[in-house]
Write an enzyme that holds these catalytic residues in place. Structure first.
Site, mmCIF file in Angstrom:
data_model
loop_
_atom_site.group_PDB
_atom_site.id
_atom_site.type_symbol
_atom_site.label_atom_id
_atom_site.label_comp_id
_atom_site.label_asym_id
_atom_site.label_seq_id
_atom_site.Cartn_x
_atom_site.Cartn_y
_atom_site.Cartn_z
ATOM 1 N N SER A 53 1.935 -4.316 7.538
ATOM 2 C CA SER A 53 0.728 -4.234 6.386
ATOM 3 C C SER A 53 -0.443 -3.184 7.684
ATOM 4 C CB SER A 53 -0.229 -5.681 6.394
ATOM 5 O OG SER A 53 -1.352 -5.308 5.216
ATOM 6 N N HIS B 266 0.900 -1.151 -0.083
ATOM 7 C CA HIS B 266 0.252 -0.041 -0.045
ATOM 8 C C HIS B 266 0.863 1.037 -0.382
ATOM 9 C CE1 HIS B 266 0.711 -0.592 4.250
ATOM 10 N NE2 HIS B 266 0.716 0.408 4.763
ATOM 11 N N ASP C 289 0.440 -7.451 0.360
ATOM 12 C CA ASP C 289 0.395 -6.497 0.042
ATOM 13 C C ASP C 289 1.978 -6.169 0.409
ATOM 14 O OD1 ASP C 289 0.877 -3.715 1.525
ATOM 15 O OD2 ASP C 289 -0.212 -3.730 3.880
ATOM 16 N N GLY D 30 3.017 4.921 10.835
ATOM 17 C CA GLY D 30 4.404 5.369 10.177
ATOM 18 C C GLY D 30 5.277 4.038 10.422
ATOM 19 N N SER E 298 4.061 1.311 8.732
ATOM 20 C CA SER E 298 4.087 -0.076 7.532
ATOM 21 C C SER E 298 4.978 -0.339 6.724
ATOM 22 C CB SER E 298 2.722 0.671 6.892
ATOM 23 O OG SER E 298 1.584 1.216 6.670
#
Length: 462
Positions: free
Chosen positions: A350, A216, A245, A332, A334
């Site tokens: 994720s 993402h 992802d 933050g 991810s």
């Protein structure tokens, strides 16, 4: 950034930040013991977590339809293998491998069938489900946004599966992806600055230096920098979200050094020895630039998460095949790295619910899936044996953690220095002045911290 810049220098993985004392302490001593000899015919053996995962994978292939999942009992260092039905031959084979065998009623096929029913009837934003071999059930979770008719539909679907097949629980938080900053990486997109975390450095199929991060993040922006206002240093090569992802991002400078290591703060790192499959019950560590280093336990595999779509108010972004844990994370984090004590790369952050104050559920894209899909590999320096040149964070109140060569340590170890590399909140000069948090999404005002902060706020959340 207080870390070395990505181009032409050592590309440190994951951001600094204040490390959790418990997580730092658990990284030492290095628990890489080989399995004990069996005490007798059929007696369960003790395994290191990595060995247990390897044995479980082999048994999954050899037991066929009788195999009903496995989990790691970390307290007893035992591998527990579920066997469905009355297959005595499968039980004997698992016991011969050193597993503690448990007969269960639900087969893997039945559990997967239940998951398909949930997908068809209950794909609702704010829900997730995963197979939990410890209960031999599919555990379904609804976050606080699932109410009214949607809650009734979900509850009815779970009840229809049967009490022995699935269980339903509530999460106090709301499921969301954690994009906002391993080392923090930044991109400019419509609506403001996007911040994510670098997961693991890899070598792309064409030999180029690259890194993995969340999908993402990769679909949100194409070019990424190592500081909020810096020039791009890497470009997205492949990005998949939803469904999976993960993103493969290539460094623009082909001379970039991209060592396989996770920077856990305080000048310390853990060498990555290769990709590793997750096992329910094992202890794992997560590094992200917002919250630093935290540890927890794998609680489920093959998880499905239904995130509220960010582009369609009435839509849902469904991601499947994820690892579920109780490790905390926040916006933050991810794309940040999930890894094992002995240097196995397990997952990429994720999303999930909660935070590092209240806790919650967090989901990770398996690294093995990302590598297989992109053709990337870990570099030549990700060999087995050596556990990082700088040493991981250890116990004790003084001194730096020593070198860990092949599992040994020297020195008393140390925890992280509070305030150093405070991610996403302090000013670039360490003065602690909060920066512009960006606009749109779920951005939050950075909390000022002293020390060599990354600064620049958290930008636009994903």
């Amino acid at each position: 950034m207080s870390h070395k810049r990505i181009p032409k220098r050592k590309a440190a993985i994951a951001a600094g930040g204040v490390m959790a004392l418990g997580a730092a302490a658990l990284l030492l001593p290095h628990a890489n013991a080989s399995q004990d000899a069996a005490t007798g015919a059929g007696a369960p053996r003790t395994f290191a977590a990595k060995d247990a995962s390897d044995v479980a994978s082999r048994l999954a292939g050899s037991l066929g339809t009788a195999y009903a999942g496995a989990y790691y009992d970390s307290a007893g260092q035992r591998l527990v293998v579920n066997v469905a039905g009355a297959d005595d031959e499968a039980v004997a084979r698992a016991e011969k491998a050193g597993a503690d065998v448990r007969r269960v009623g639900n087969s893997i096929a039945a559990l997967k069938s239940a998951a398909r029913t949930l997908k068809a009837s209950a794909t609702i934003p704010g829900t997730s489900w995963a197979v939990d071999p410890r209960t031999d059930k599919v555990v379904v979770t609804a976050d606080r946004t699932v109410t009214g008719a949607e809650w009734n539909r979900l509850r009815s679907t779970v009840r229809g599966l049967g009490e022995g097949m699935a269980t339903l629980k509530r999460s106090a938080g709301a499921f969301r992806t954690f994009a906002s900053g391993g080392d923090a990486i930044f991109a400019q997109a419509q609506g403001g600055t996007v911040r994510c975390s670098l997961g693991f450095n890899v070598t792309a199929a064409d030999g180029s230096p690259a890194f993995l991060t969340a999908g993402h993040c990769g679909v949100a922006a194409r070019q990424w920098a190592d500081s909020q206002n810096g020039q791009p240093v890497a470009t997205v090569d492949q990005a998949t979200f939803p469904g999976n992802d993960f993103s493969l991002v290539k460094y623009d400078d082909p001379a970039t050094e991209a060592p396989s290591a996770v920077d856990v703060g305080g000048g310390q790192s853990v060498r990555i020895t290769g990709a590793a499959e997750a096992t329910v019950g094992e202890t794992v560590f997560r590094m992200g630039s917002t919250t630093g280093l935290h540890n927890g336990t794998v609680t489920g595999l093959d998880a499905t998460v239904n995130f509220q779509s960010e582009t369609d108010p009435n839509g849902v972004d469904t991601v499947t095949g994820l690892i579920q844990t109780d490790v905390c994370a926040e916006p933050g984090d991810s794309g940040g790295s999930l890894f094992t004590q002995d240097g196995g790369a397990v997952g990429l952050t994720s999303g999930g619910s909660g935070d590092c104050t209240q806790g919650g559920e967090t989901f990770f894209q398996p690294v093995t899936t990302a590598l297989q899909a992109t053709g990337a590999t870990f570099g030549a320096d990700a060999g087995a044996g050596d556990q990082g040149g700088d040493g991981a964070a250890g116990q004790g109140a003084g001194g730096q953690a020593g070198d860990q060569n092949g599992g040994g340590q020297s020195g008393d170890g140390s925890t992280a220095v509070p305030g150093d590399d405070a991610a996403g909140s302090g000013a670039d000069d360490g003065s602690g002045a909060a920066q512009d948090p960006g606009t749109g999404g779920d951005s939050r005002t950075g909390t000022p911290r002293t020390g060599n902060g990354h600064g620049n706020g958290r930008g636009r959340g994903h």
